[in-house]
Design an enzyme around this catalytic site. Sequence first.
Site: not given
Length: 356
Positions: A241-242
């Site tokens: 994920a980010h």
Amino acid sequence: MKVQQYRLDELTHLVKGELIGEGSLQFSNLASLENAEVNHLTFVNGEKHLDQAKVSRAGAYIVTAALKEHLPEKDNFIIVDNPYLAFAILTHVFDKKISSTGIESTAQIHPSAVISETAYIGHYVVIGENCVVGDNTVIQSHTKLDDNVEVGKDCFIDSHVTITGGSKLRDRVRIHSSTVIGGEGFGFAPYQGKWHRIAQLGSVLIGNDVRIGSNCSIDRGALDNTILEDGVIIDNLVQIAHNVHIGSNTAIAAKCGIAGSTKIGKNCILAGACGVAGHLSIADNVTLTGMSMVTKNISEAGTYSSGTGLFENNHWKKTIVRLRQLADVPLTQITKRLDHIQAQIESLESTFNLRK
């Protein structure tokens, strides 16, 4: 097409080994012990494989000096300290390499993009504005590089890969089919019963010698960048994920999921199907066994596990019932019962000693 042959003495030199046997023997490929033929080279990685080696038809064997002593009926050897490492090195000798350079006629490349003359750009590749592709890099068919993406030297980008969000890849990066690098991170602000999308303004930075399998998603950061340091290796079907930061030489097996803004240290191993919650920190040299769920920081190196391993179904059902029953009993009550039992044991021991 003529198959390339390699002499045994040439192969020995490449792995800095010691040759025993006939150096002029020619080999066309590596093979497993059970499937090797006389024109194949194989390796023995430990005593547990000796029985297979004794009946193998291979023309030569990569072994340690100690393992060779168990194979007196064999004639040709490459002696090394680490047969598996030597095997890994020689796979690149026999690997089928793409030697083409240039740009295929169906590729669509923005005039501002800088493409090395020694790179290869396959059919139907799309390369956007201000992109850079380095020397000897191969980009296979139907891959898309969005605007401002940079790919370094000696990289291999397989077919149907998307690289977006201004991602930057350094040298010798390998990315396999259908992976997305730099896609939009999963960022939303909840307000009055609705999810309000947060534009993801960061990017993805990938270091040297990183390998990413197929069907992976590595999202760009919301503000800061998502970072994979040098030497990271990632299996298929992994979600990162980010804003995640992964330290150098960390290995992540298939079906792992790492939530946003988590930092994983150097030289870690995440076995298959591990889940890591967001905004956590994992120290260097941590190993997570398969299907582990990480919900808090790990500050010390070591091996960590969670979950219940497989056992027979009826036994598992009984165990779950007992766990639920245990969960219904307050911890203070359990502690009092244990203290009472301990006191009874000590009383009995005291009485028994007096009678002696």
